[in-house]
Design a protein around this motif. Structure first.
Motif, PDB file in Angstrom:
ATOM      1  N   HIS A   4       0.464  -1.367  -0.081  1.00  0.00           N
ATOM      2  CA  HIS A   4      -0.063   0.103  -0.194  1.00  0.00           C
ATOM      3  C   HIS A   4       0.927   1.369   0.283  1.00  0.00           C
ATOM      4  CE1 HIS A   4      -2.263   3.522   2.290  1.00  0.00           C
ATOM      5  NE2 HIS A   4      -3.446   3.259   1.655  1.00  0.00           N
ATOM      6  N   SER A   5       2.084   0.843   0.853  1.00  0.00           N
ATOM      7  CA  SER A   5       2.441   2.082   1.131  1.00  0.00           C
ATOM      8  C   SER A   5       3.802   1.960   1.613  1.00  0.00           C
ATOM      9  CB  SER A   5       2.141   3.634   1.361  1.00  0.00           C
ATOM     10  OG  SER A   5       2.515   3.371   3.391  1.00  0.00           O
ATOM     11  N   ILE A  51       6.392  -0.517   5.814  1.00  0.00           N
ATOM     12  CA  ILE A  51       5.960  -0.931   4.645  1.00  0.00           C
ATOM     13  C   ILE A  51       4.859  -0.974   4.966  1.00  0.00           C
ATOM     14  CG2 ILE A  51       5.669  -2.434   3.336  1.00  0.00           C
ATOM     15  CD1 ILE A  51       8.598  -3.061   3.094  1.00  0.00           C
ATOM     16  N   LYS A  52       3.719  -0.511   4.718  1.00  0.00           N
ATOM     17  CA  LYS A  52       2.562  -0.860   4.583  1.00  0.00           C
ATOM     18  C   LYS A  52       1.479  -1.646   3.935  1.00  0.00           C
ATOM     19  CE  LYS A  52      -1.661   1.851   5.862  1.00  0.00           C
ATOM     20  NZ  LYS A  52      -2.717   2.620   6.598  1.00  0.00           N
ATOM     21  N   ILE A  53       0.766  -2.922   4.350  1.00  0.00           N
ATOM     22  CA  ILE A  53       0.382  -3.897   3.394  1.00  0.00           C
ATOM     23  C   ILE A  53      -1.198  -3.803   2.866  1.00  0.00           C
ATOM     24  CG2 ILE A  53       2.966  -5.083   2.646  1.00  0.00           C
ATOM     25  CD1 ILE A  53       1.609  -7.157   4.819  1.00  0.00           C
ATOM     26  N   LYS A  54      -1.821  -4.323   1.930  1.00  0.00           N
ATOM     27  CA  LYS A  54      -3.115  -4.847   2.334  1.00  0.00           C
ATOM     28  C   LYS A  54      -3.201  -6.161   3.538  1.00  0.00           C
ATOM     29  CE  LYS A  54      -7.190  -4.073   0.878  1.00  0.00           C
ATOM     30  NZ  LYS A  54      -8.174  -2.577   1.190  1.00  0.00           N
ATOM     31  N   THR A 109       1.400  -2.823   9.221  1.00  0.00           N
ATOM     32  CA  THR A 109       2.271  -2.264   9.201  1.00  0.00           C
ATOM     33  C   THR A 109       3.599  -2.943   9.615  1.00  0.00           C
ATOM     34  OG1 THR A 109       1.117  -0.543   8.994  1.00  0.00           O
ATOM     35  CG2 THR A 109       3.120   0.286   9.147  1.00  0.00           C
ATOM     36  N   ILE A 110       4.747  -2.808   8.603  1.00  0.00           N
ATOM     37  CA  ILE A 110       5.737  -3.621   9.463  1.00  0.00           C
ATOM     38  C   ILE A 110       7.080  -2.408   9.347  1.00  0.00           C
ATOM     39  CG2 ILE A 110       8.010  -5.423   8.925  1.00  0.00           C
ATOM     40  CD1 ILE A 110       5.492  -6.415   7.519  1.00  0.00           C
ATOM     41  N   GLY A 145      13.325  -4.079   4.528  1.00  0.00           N
ATOM     42  CA  GLY A 145      12.132  -3.651   4.950  1.00  0.00           C
ATOM     43  C   GLY A 145      10.842  -5.133   6.031  1.00  0.00           C
ATOM     44  N   LEU A 146      11.164  -5.915   4.280  1.00  0.00           N
ATOM     45  CA  LEU A 146      10.120  -7.551   4.892  1.00  0.00           C
ATOM     46  C   LEU A 146      10.919  -8.612   5.074  1.00  0.00           C
ATOM     47  CD1 LEU A 146       7.389  -6.790   2.040  1.00  0.00           C
ATOM     48  CD2 LEU A 146       7.073  -6.311   3.844  1.00  0.00           C
TER      49      LEU A 146
END
Length: 989
Positions: free
Chosen positions: A15-16, A86-89, A106-107, A57-58
Motif C-alpha cells: 500500500h505504501s 511498509i504498509k501492506i493490504k 504495517t511492518i 524492510g520485509l
C-alpha cells in the motif's frame, strides 16, 4: 477507447513505503496505486534504493540485495540510524489475524549504526502488536511474499548480469525466480527432519521395549501372588487328573488295538469270501477251456480234411491239364493235316480240269505209282512234324514240371529253416524262465543285463532305454500286431543320451552279438519331460492315435516315438469303410493326420495325396506278452509250421514224380523223333525221284491220266472226311477237359476259402485258449497269493488279540489302584499336557515372591508401570503415523513440484516467445532440467528474423533499445523472469 483493466487489491500487496535516512533518501514516502506503479528518475536518484528498502524492510538479508554486505551500509551518511516502514493490504477473507491487525499491517524495521535491527508490527490503528521477527516471517509466509525471489524484486545487479551470465547461472536464477530451489530445499529439510524423527522414535522405542519388559515383569509378579491355596488345589486336581490321564492313554491305546483287530477281522472275512468265489469260478474256467479245445480239435479235423481235399483237387487239375494240353496238340496237328488235304484236293481238281482224257493208260499208271510214293513222303514229313511238336511239348512240360518241383523244394527248405528258428526260440524262452526280455531272444536279455551293470557303474551319462518295446504296453490287445507293424525294427531299438554313450553301447553289443545283426541305436539328448503334443496330435471322434493306444512308461521312450515315428499323427481305424471315408477327400481328413491304419495293417495316406497299401494281419510277438504267452504262441506257430511243412513235402514229392515222368516222356519223344527223321529222309529221296519222273512224263506226254487223278481225288476226299470227324472228336474232348479244369478251379477256390476260414478260426481258438489258460494261471497264482495272505493275516490277528488282552488286564489293574486314591476324572487331558501343567504349577509355587511386597503393593506398581507403558506406546504410535504421513505427503509434493517445474518451464518458454513476438523481437529459450542449463537467444528489430545466437554478420545478437545498459539488462531479465511470474517483477528503470 479501450477500458483499463483494474485488478482489486489482494492481501500482501504494497500500500505504501516510508523510508528515513536510507541510502540517499532523508524522508521519502510513496503510496502505491492499485495497478502498475512506475518510479522514474535519473541515475543515482534512488530508484534502486526503494527496491532495496522493500527487500530489507520485509525481512530480507543485506546480501540478497547486492547493494551491501551489512545493514549499516544502508544508512545515509551522517545519520546514526535508518527506518523502513511498509504498509501492506490485509482485508480479504483469508487475511492474517484480521481480528488483531485489521485491514492493514504495517511492518517497521529500524536499523542502527552497529548493524543491528529491530521490528515493530502494527495494526491498522497503529497499535504495536509484535516486535519479533518470527511474526514478520509468519506474515510474509501467510501472504506469500518472497523478498529474495527475483520474480518479486529484481535488483539492478541481477538484471545487469543476467544476459551475460552462463546457462547454468541463468537456470539457477530461473529456479530462484520460480521458487523451485526453495521447494527442493524444503523437501530436503523435511526429509532430514523425518530422519531425525525416525532416530528419535527408534531411541524412544528402545526405551518403550524396556518399559514393556518391566510391565510384564510386574504383571508376572502379580499373577504369581494369587492365592497359594488355589494353586495347591489346582496342583492336587492336576495330580488326580494325571492318574486318570495315564489310564485314559492306555484305554485309547486299547481302543486303537481293538479298531485294528476289527479291521483285520473284516479284512480276513473279505479275503475268505473272495477265495470262495475264486474256487467257485475255477471249475467254470476249466469248462470253458475244455469247450474251446473241443472246438479246436473239430476245426483241426475239418482243416486236415480240407487240406487233403485241396491236394486231391490240385493233383486232379494237374492231370487234367496234362491231358488237355495233349488234346490241344492233337487238335493242332489234325487241323494242319486237314488244311493240307484240302489244298491237295483243290490242286487235283484243278489238274483234272486241265487233263486231256485220251492220254495213254501206261503213262497214267506209271505216274500214279510215282504219285503214291510221293504221297508216302508227304505222310512221312507230316509224321515227322507231329513228332517234332510232341517232342517240343514234352520238353516244355519237363522244364515246367522241373521248375515247379524246384520251387516246392525251396519252399519246403525255407519252412524247415523257419521251423528250426521257431524251435530255437522255444528253447531260449524255456531257458530264460520268466524273463520278459526273452521274447526278444537270449542275446537281448544278456545285452540288457550288461547295459544295466554298466549303467550302475556310471559308464553312461544316463541309463540307456531299450529295447523300446520293453517300455510299451498295448491298451487294447487287438491293436498289438498293428502297432508292432507300425513300429517295425524300432521295437528293438535302444535310446542313448550322447554320442559317447552310443559308442559304449556299440562296444557292449559287439561283445554280445559278435558279427550277427545288432539292434538299432538312436542318439538324442534326454529331456526332463515328455513333449507336449496336444497341439499336433490327430483327433477323430471314436478313434485314437497310435501314441494314445500305447501305455508308455518312460518319457524318454515317448519322446523317441514322437520324434522318430510321429505316432501322434497316426490314426487307428478298425474298418476299411471308415478309413476310406476319413482319407479320400480333404474335407473329411482329421486335423494333423499323416496316416490311417486298419486292423489288418492296411495303410491309407489321406488326401490330397490319397493312396493305400494293403497289409496282412499279424499276431502280437513282443508287446504286452509274458514269457508263458510267448511260449504258447511259439508252440502254436511250430505246430502250424509242421503242418505246412508236411503239406509242402508231399507237394514236393508229387511234383518230383511228375518231373520224372515228364523227363521219361521227353526221352521217348526224342527217340521217336529220331526214327521218324530217318523215315523222312528215305521218303524224301523217293519223292524227289517220283517228282523227276512226273516232270519227265509231263514233258513227253502231258498231264497224268484222268482216271488216276480221279481215284487220287476220291482217296483224298475220304481222308478229308476221316480227318474232319477225328478233329471234331478231339475238339469236343478239348472243350470237355477245359470245362473240367475250370470247374476244378472253382472247387479249389472254394476249398481254399474254407481252409483259410478254418485256419483263422483255429488261430482264434488257440488265442482264446491261451487267454483262458493265462487267466486260469493268473487265477491260480492269485488264489495262492490270497491263501498265503489269509494265513499271514490270521497270524497277525492272533498277535493283535494277545496284545489286546494284555492291555485290558493292565487297564483293569490301574483302575483298581486309582479308585483307591481319588474319584474318577472324566475326559482327562493327555498325560504330556497334564505333566506340563503340573510343572508350571510347581514352578509357580516355588517362585512365589520373597521380597516382602504385598499383593496390593505389587498391584499398585503394576498399575503405575502399565499406565506409563501405554502412554508411551500411544505416543510412539502417533509419532510413527505422523512420520509416515509426512513422508508420503513430502513425496507427493515432490512429484507435484517436478510436474510444476516442467509446466513452468514450458509456460516461461511460451510467454517469452509471445512477449518477443508482441514487441517485434525474435529469439527462443531452451530449458534443460537434466543438465541444469537455461539458454536464451534473442535479437532486436534491426536483426530481422534472425533467431540464432548470432546475427547475420556472425556476431552475437543483443537486445537493443533506447535505454542505457542497466535498463536494457533489467528489461531483458524482467521479460524472462516475469514470464513465469506470479505478480510481476519489481525493477527500477
Amino acid at each position: 477507447m479501450e477500458e483499463d483493466i483494474i485488478e482489486e487489491d489482494v492481501d500482501g500487496s504494497i500500500h505504501s513505503i516510508h523510508v528515513r535516512n536510507f541510502f540517499c533518501h532523508d524522508n521519502l514516502e510513496i503510496t502505491m496505486n492499485k495497478n502498475v506503479n512506475f518510479i522514474v528518475g535519473r541515475n543515482g536518484s534512488g530508484k534502486s534504493a526503494i527496491l532495496t528498502a522493500l527487500v530489507v524492510g520485509l525481512g530480507g538479508r543485506a546480501s540478497v540485495t547486492n547493494r551491501g554486505s551489512n545493514l549499516h551500509s544502508f544508512i545515509k551518511k551522517g545519520a546514526n540510524s535508518a527506518t523502513i516502514e511498509i504498509k501492506i493490504k490485509n482485508s480479504s477473507e483469508k487475511a492474517y489475524k484480521h481480528n488483531l491487525y485489521g485491514d492493514y499491517i504495517t511492518i517497521v524495521r529500524h536499523i542502527n549504526a552497529s548493524g543491528g535491527s529491530s521490528y515493530k508490527v502494527k495494526s491498522a490503528t497503529g497499535e504495536v502488536i509484535s516486535s519479533k521477527f518470527e511474526e514478520v516471517n509468519a506474515i510474509i509466509l501467510a501472504h506469500d511474499i518472497q523478498v529474495d525471489n527475483p520474480i518479486s524484486v529484481l535488483n539492478q545487479d541481477d538484471a545487469r548480469s543476467f544476459h551475460e551470465s552462463d546457462a547454468k547461472k541463468k537456470y539457477s536464477l530461473f529456479r530462484k525466480a520460480t521458487n523451485l530451489d526453495q521447494t527442493e530445499t524444503n523437501y530436503i529439510r523435511a526429509l532430514e527432519n523425518c530422519n531425525k524423527a525416525v532416530n528419535i522414535w527408534n531411541r524412544k522405542n528402545e526405551a518403550c521395549i524396556e518399559l514393556e519388559k518391566e510391565y510384564k515383569k510386574w504383571k508376572q509378579s502379580h499373577e504369581q501372588l494369587q492365592s497359594k491355596d488355589e494353586i495347591e488345589a489346582k496342583k492336587l486336581a492336576l495330580q488326580n487328573e494325571y492318574y486318570w490321564s495315564e489310564i485314559a492313554d492306555f484305554e485309547r491305546e486299547a481302543t486303537l488295538v481293538q479298531t485294528q483287530y476289527d479291521k483285520q477281522q473284516e479284512k480276513i472275512n473279505k479275503l475268505a469270501e473272495k477265495l470262495n468265489k475264486m474256487n467257485e469260478n475255477f471249475g467254470s474256467e476249466t469248462n470253458v477251456i475244455d469247450t474251446l479245445k473241443s472246438q479246436l480239435d473239430e476245426k483241426k479235423l475239418e482243416k486236415t480234411a480240407l487240406e487233403q481235399e485241396l491236394r486231391n483237387l490240385e493233383s486232379e487239375v494237374r492231370e487234367t491239364q496234362v491231358t488237355w494240353r495233349t488234346a490241344q496238340h492233337a487238335v493242332t496237328n489234325h487241323t494242319e493235316l486237314l488244311n493240307r488235304e484240302k489244298r491237295k484236293i483243290a490242286d487235283i481238281e484243278q489238274e483234272i480240269s486241265n487233263i486231256d482224257a485220251g492220254e495213254a493208260a501206261a503213262a497214267r499208271a506209271s505216274l500214279e505209282a510215282r504219285l503214291s510214293r510221293a504221297q508216302e513222303a508227304a505222310a512221312a514229313r507230316a509224321r515227322l512234324h507231329t513228332a517234332q511238336h510232341a517232342a517240343d511239348q514234352a520238353r516244355a512240360h519237363h522244364a515246367h514240371a522241373r521248375t515247379r518241383a524246384d520251387a516246392a523244394a525251396a519252399d519246403a527248405q525255407r519252412h524247415r529253416a523257419e521251423l528250426k528258428k521257431l524251435r530255437q526260440q522255444l528253447r531260449e524262452l524255456e531257458s530264460r524262465g520268466g524273463d520278459s526280455l526273452a521274447v526278444y531272444g537270449a542275446a537281448m536279455a544278456e545285452l540288457c543285463e550288461r547295459v544295466h551293470a554298466a549303467a550302475a557303474r556310471g559308464h553312461f551319462s544316463a541309463p540307456p532305454r531299450g529295447p523300446v518295446g520293453a517300455y510299451l504296453k498295448v491298451k487294447q490287445k487287438e491293436w498289438g500286431g498293428v502297432l508292432e507293424n507300425i513300429l517295425g525294427n524300432s521295437i528293438r531299438t535302444f535310446c542313448v543320451n550322447s554320442p559317447e554313450d552310443s559308442r559304449k553301447l556299440f562296444e557292449i553289443m559287439g561283445q554280445v552279438y559278435g558279427s550277427a545283426a545288432k539292434p538299432g541305436v538312436t542318439c538324442s539328448k534326454f529331456l526332463a519331460a515328455q513333449h507336449d503334443v496336444r497341439g499336433r496330435c490327430v483327433r477323430a471322434r471314436g478313434f485314437s492315435s497310435a501314441l494314445d493306444a500305447l501305455d508308455v512308461r518312460d518319457h524318454v521312450v515317448a519322446n523317441f516315438l514322437i520324434d522318430n515315428l510321429a505316432l501322434e499323427t497316426v490314426l487307428l481305424v478298425p474298418e476299411h469303410e471308415d478309413a476310406i471315408r476319413l482319407s479320400d477327400t480333404e474335407e473329411n481328413v482329421p486335423e494333423n493326420c499323416a496316416k490311417i491304419v486298419t486292423l489288418d495293417s492296411t495303410e491309407y495316406y489321406p488326401a490330397p495325396n490319397y493312396r493305400s497299401y494293403g497289409g496282412v494281419a499279424r499276431a502280437v510277438r513282443y508287446l504286452h506278452l509274458s514269457t508263458a504267452e510267448r511260449k504258447r504262441q511259439v508252440q502254436a506257430e511250430i505246430q502250424e509250421a509242421e503242418t505246412i511243412l508236411r503239406s509242402l513235402e508231399s507237394t514236393e514229392r508229387q511234383l518230383s514224380e511228375e518231373a520224372k515222368e515228364a523227363r521219361d516222356g521227353e526221352e521217348s519223344a526224342r527217340r521217336a523223333l529220331q526214327a521218324l527223321l530217318g523215315d523222312k529222309h528215305r521218303a524224301d529221296e523217293q519223292a524227289r525221284a517220283a517228282a523227276a519222273a512226273v516232270a519227265a512224263a509231263r514233258e513227253l506226254r502231258g498231264a497224268p491220266h484222268l482216271t488216276m487223278l480221279t481215284e487220287e481225288l476220291n482217296v483224298s476226299k475220304e481222308k478229308l472226311r476221316t480227318l474232319t470227324e477225328k478233329l471234331e472228336t478231339l475238339s469236343a474232348n478239348e472243350s470237355q477237359y477245359k470245362a473240367k479244369i475250370d470247374q476244378s478251379d472253382v472247387q479249389i477256390r472254394s476249398v481254399k476259402n474254407k481252409l483259410t476260414a478254418a485256419t483263422t478260426l483255429c488261430r482264434t481258438l488257440n488265442e482264446e485258449i491261451e487267454q483262458e489258460q493265462l487267466k486260469m494261471d493268473r487265477a491260480l497264482t492269485e488264489r495262492e497269493t490270497y491263501n498265503q495272505k489269509l494265513s499271514q493275516d490270521r497270524s497277525k490277528l492272533a498277535q493283535v488279540a494277545a496284545i489286546l488282552e494284555e492291555k485290558r488286564a493292565h487297564i483293569d489293574k490301574l483302575i483298581s489302584e486309582a479308585v483307591k486314591l481319588c474319584p474318577r476324572v472324566e475326559n482327562p487331558r493327555e498325560r504330556s499336557i497334564v505333566t506340563s501343567e503340573l510343572k508350571k504349577t510347581q514352578l509357580k509355587l516355588n517362585s512365589l515372591r520373597s521380597d516382602g511386597l504385598t499383593k496390593a503393593q505389587v498391584a499398585e506398581k503394576l498399575l503405575e508401570v502399565g499406565r506409563k507403558y501405554k502412554r508411551t506406546k500411544n505416543t510412539l504410535d502417533k509419532l510413527k503415523y505422523l512420520i509416515d504421513d509426512i513422508k508420503a505427503t513430502t513425496d507427493k509434493h515432490l512429484n507435484f513440484c517436478h510436474k510444476m517445474q516442467t509446466y513452468i518451464a514450458r509456460r516461461v518458454q511460451y510467454c517469452f516467445q509471445s512477449i518477443l513476438t508482441l514487441r517485434g523481437y525474435s529469439g527462443r529459450m531452451e530449458v534443460e532440467h537434466g543438465r541444469g542449463v537455461l539458454q536464451v537467444w534473442c535479437s532486436g528489430r534491426e536483426a530481422g528474423g534472425e533467431r540464432g545466437p548470432q546475427g547475420r554478420d556472425g556476431r552475437a545478437a543483443r537486445v537493443a533499445g533506447p535505454h542505457g545498459g542497466g535498463a536494457r539488462a533489467r528489461r531483458a531479465a524482467g521479460v524472462v523472469l516475469g514470464a513465469g511470474g506470479g505478480r510481476g517483477a519489481w525493477s527500477p528503470g
